[in-house]
Design an enzyme around this catalytic site. Structure first.
Site, PDB file in Angstrom:
ATOM      1  N   THR A 102      43.512  33.490  35.457  1.00 37.37           N
ATOM      2  CA  THR A 102      43.707  33.066  36.842  1.00 37.37           C
ATOM      3  C   THR A 102      42.773  31.926  37.040  1.00 37.37           C
ATOM      4  OG1 THR A 102      44.273  35.197  37.691  1.00 37.37           O
ATOM      5  CG2 THR A 102      43.781  33.553  39.285  1.00 37.37           C
TER       6      THR A 102
ATOM      7  N   GLU B  61      32.889  37.350  36.390  1.00 34.12           N
ATOM      8  CA  GLU B  61      32.408  38.323  37.360  1.00 34.12           C
ATOM      9  C   GLU B  61      31.289  39.174  36.757  1.00 34.12           C
ATOM     10  OE1 GLU B  61      36.654  38.280  39.726  1.00 34.12           O
ATOM     11  OE2 GLU B  61      36.290  39.794  38.213  1.00 34.12           O
TER      12      GLU B  61
ATOM     13  N   THR C 137      38.331  31.251  44.535  1.00 34.83           N
ATOM     14  CA  THR C 137      38.472  32.623  45.039  1.00 34.83           C
ATOM     15  C   THR C 137      37.121  33.328  44.904  1.00 34.83           C
ATOM     16  OG1 THR C 137      39.389  33.278  42.889  1.00 34.83           O
ATOM     17  CG2 THR C 137      40.950  32.850  44.656  1.00 34.83           C
TER      18      THR C 137
ATOM     19  N   THR D 100      39.109  44.889  46.303  1.00 36.37           N
ATOM     20  CA  THR D 100      39.304  43.611  45.594  1.00 36.37           C
ATOM     21  C   THR D 100      40.750  43.452  45.159  1.00 36.37           C
ATOM     22  OG1 THR D 100      38.695  44.524  43.435  1.00 36.37           O
ATOM     23  CG2 THR D 100      36.941  43.560  44.775  1.00 36.37           C
TER      24      THR D 100
ATOM     25  N   ASN E 114      35.288  45.193  40.129  1.00 37.23           N
ATOM     26  CA  ASN E 114      36.717  45.357  39.918  1.00 37.23           C
ATOM     27  C   ASN E 114      37.230  46.761  40.172  1.00 37.23           C
ATOM     28  OD1 ASN E 114      37.956  42.735  39.142  1.00 37.23           O
ATOM     29  ND2 ASN E 114      36.199  42.765  37.749  1.00 37.23           N
TER      30      ASN E 114
END
Lengths: 397, 397
Positions: free
Chosen positions: B185, B269, B148, B397, B392
């Protein structure tokens, strides 16, 4: 809004040189004219400042005279020398108001792991004791003296009628970072001229803290120094005796503490939103607390709020890892009173309208309902912004 | 570094239109030529995707044929329709390789709360099944199909000698956000041509996950979809039977999983540092885990690392609120092998040298020693940067 100093108290804030900024008070004294009572609630961190250990041993107390607070240095993780310095601070403050070490409490907030500049502390206590007063100016200087990264002063005041007479509750707090539920790098002093026994003061402060200071979060990092004190001078000559009077006083104390507690995440470092989260329908208040703590500490929830994004997936999935048993098929979520998720499924709603309502208001209200029982809790938290990260990754902080 | 596809496996990644970016694969098939074994470990979140519920019921399995993975949509919080869609995906994938639904596992990752575009999934499975191959290109397209927000492909490979013969372990993973300890995730597929019983595969995967995927954190938000699978084709004809062979295989599997696990917070991230934290000297591994989780999730610890600041006060105080009992006077901390804090007190060290060593390296090593026992754990985590918050809090997103 005025913040009258309750009868029987005098206070002062001075700059004594702990902070390099000479325009800013860094030492505060709050004294009663005669011996009063004092109750305290403290951080639940295992690693604590010397002041927390020593105050714990002294409260609840029915022989309180003075609290000395310094900002700019937490005197935490400073070993036996830190313990000695803290006792010496109490001795100096006690002496300065005609009392002794056992009647004095200490609060220190600021950087961890540095020794206190005791010469400056001593001259600060001398200077502050000469300035003790009960007016607005003295109150504000005392509030400034306990602050660190706070962007505004945190004050609250109420009067309450007991036995047909009015008593005053006036309080101050500080805190903007290292704020986790179960207290934070927050300090709070609640003053009242009501006459309270030490045990009643402790019981009432513990009750109020459970609804207020234990329900707030900036980033969830519990500090070494959190302290909230309830000081009762008794100077009004009025004591809550009947259950009605006790309930009235408790309710007013709760309200003062909640008002102050909300101001802390509102001033959370870099915060652009205050998140108010109601967790309802849990089997126990402990369950509700765990879910509220987990949801309000999730960086993904916080950044979604920062972005005015009604991202219910992040909120519901955060509840799912709180370690509380519930049926996901019964979970319901509202954001700013709009139903977003019902009985485990997303519902159709006007996403733009909800996002606009988040963007248009500093406070964002979330309600997560579980349908497992009658217990609930209300939490307040900051969102998470670029400014928070910049501020806390700046080497000098 | 090459990543040979273990014997008995074929795989492919295709773009079927779940993601709008047409250059990017979003559906992957990984199939065994004959029935093999499959083991799985899954998220500990109570709110789970349909795929997690259905895979849990099917693993460990000694009748595995295929796993189908889609990225761009997690099929989580999608109720009974989501359950039906997931079963249909398994049926389509099973059919496509000449098997059936019971032999097929499903993984879905991406946005929560949206229904799968089943027409695209169906055409994707058909296209992928026509392209199944065992070469490097097929492997890389399959890895791309499970990603992703990943910025790089996460692959690891080892061979290990068992009973005098070589078997191959090759694995892929994805994950960059919503990563808490106890999975994230993140998805992982480990393929081996060794012959493993279903129960041995499950035991070995659980062991490896405890040392790897359960020890990583980006921001501590446990996801709804975490899945790691160990697939054994048996095509080498070699099985670990003796305790020596089992130990050799386990050690190699652990090493592959640790290599992949570390890549996830490394790609966290916005991450500018990989934090490697050793917590040692605890009474139990559970204690060490709670401390490691708390320290690596503290935004104040993370931002200090971002700022190359050896801010031991934040690290030690985070350990203090982990809920683990220890004596603060026995705590010792090193940063990049320099002693910073010893037996509850800061020590004199060259702060600039330590900060420079942090600035000069992507990995920052912390060791917190407690002197309470022999248990330890190693954790890996991202730091927290402005880019994480920007990413985020971006509405899209």
């Amino acid at each position: 809004m005025t913040h009258p100093v309750p009868k029987g108290f005098r206070l002062a804030g001075v700059h004594c040189g702990i902070k390099s900024n000479t325009a800013k008070e860094d030492l505060t004294l709050i004294a009663t004219e005669k011996a009063g009572t004092a109750a305290g609630v403290y951080t639940q961190n295992l690693v604590v400042a010397a002041s927390v250990t020593q105050n714990r041993a002294k409260t609840p107390s029915d022989n309180f005279r003075v609290v000395v607070v310094n900002s700019g240095n937490a005197n935490a993780c400073t070993g036996t020398r830190g313990d000695r310095d803290c006792r010496e601070m109490a001795r100096l403050a006690g002496d300065a108001v005609g009392g002794n070490e056992s009647q004095a409490l200490v609060m220190s907030t600021g950087i961890i792991g540095h020794f206190l500049p005791m010469d400056r502390i001593e001259s600060g206590i001398t200077a502050a004791s000469a300035k003790l007063a009960a007016n607005d100016e003295a109150f504000d200087s005392a509030v400034r003296g306990i602050t660190t990264t706070d962007k505004f002063l945190k004050k609250a005041s109420r009067s309450v009628r007991i036995a047909g007479q009015s008593v005053q509750i006036t309080a101050m707090a500080k805190g903007a970072g290292m704020i986790g539920p179960n207290m934070a790098t927050m300090l709070c002093v609640v003053m009242t001229d009501a006459e309270l026994t030490a045990s009643l003061a402790q019981e009432m402060l513990t009750h109020a803290a459970e609804l207020s200071f234990n329900c707030i979060s900036v980033e969830g990092h519990t500090s070494t120094s959190d302290t909230a004190l309830l000081l009762a001078s008794g100077a009004s000559g009025v004591a809550p005796i009947s259950s009605t009077d006790k309930a009235a006083f408790q309710q007013t104390l709760d309200s003062v503490c909640i008002e102050l507690a909300k101001l802390i995440p509102s001033d959370g470092e870099g915060a652009t939103h205050l998140i108010t989260l109601d967790v309802t329908g849990c089997a126990t208040r402990g369950d509700a607390r765990r879910i509220a703590k987990t949801v309000t500490e999730s960086p993904l929830v916080k950044t979604a709020i920062t972005g005015n994004d009604p991202n219910w997936g992040r909120i519901v999935s955060a509840a799912g890892y709180a370690g509380v048993s519930f049926d996901p098929a019964k979970v319901t979520l509202t954001i700013n009173d709009t139903l977003i998720y019902e009985a485990g499924m997303p519902v159709t709603y006007d996403e733009k309208q909800v996002s606009d309502s988040m963007r248009g208001s500093f406070e964002v209200r979330l309600e997560l309902a579980f349908g497992e029982g009658d217990a609930s809790i209300r939490f307040w938290a900051s969102d998470l912004t670029v400014e928070y990260v910049n501020f806390n990754s700046d080497y000098s902080t």
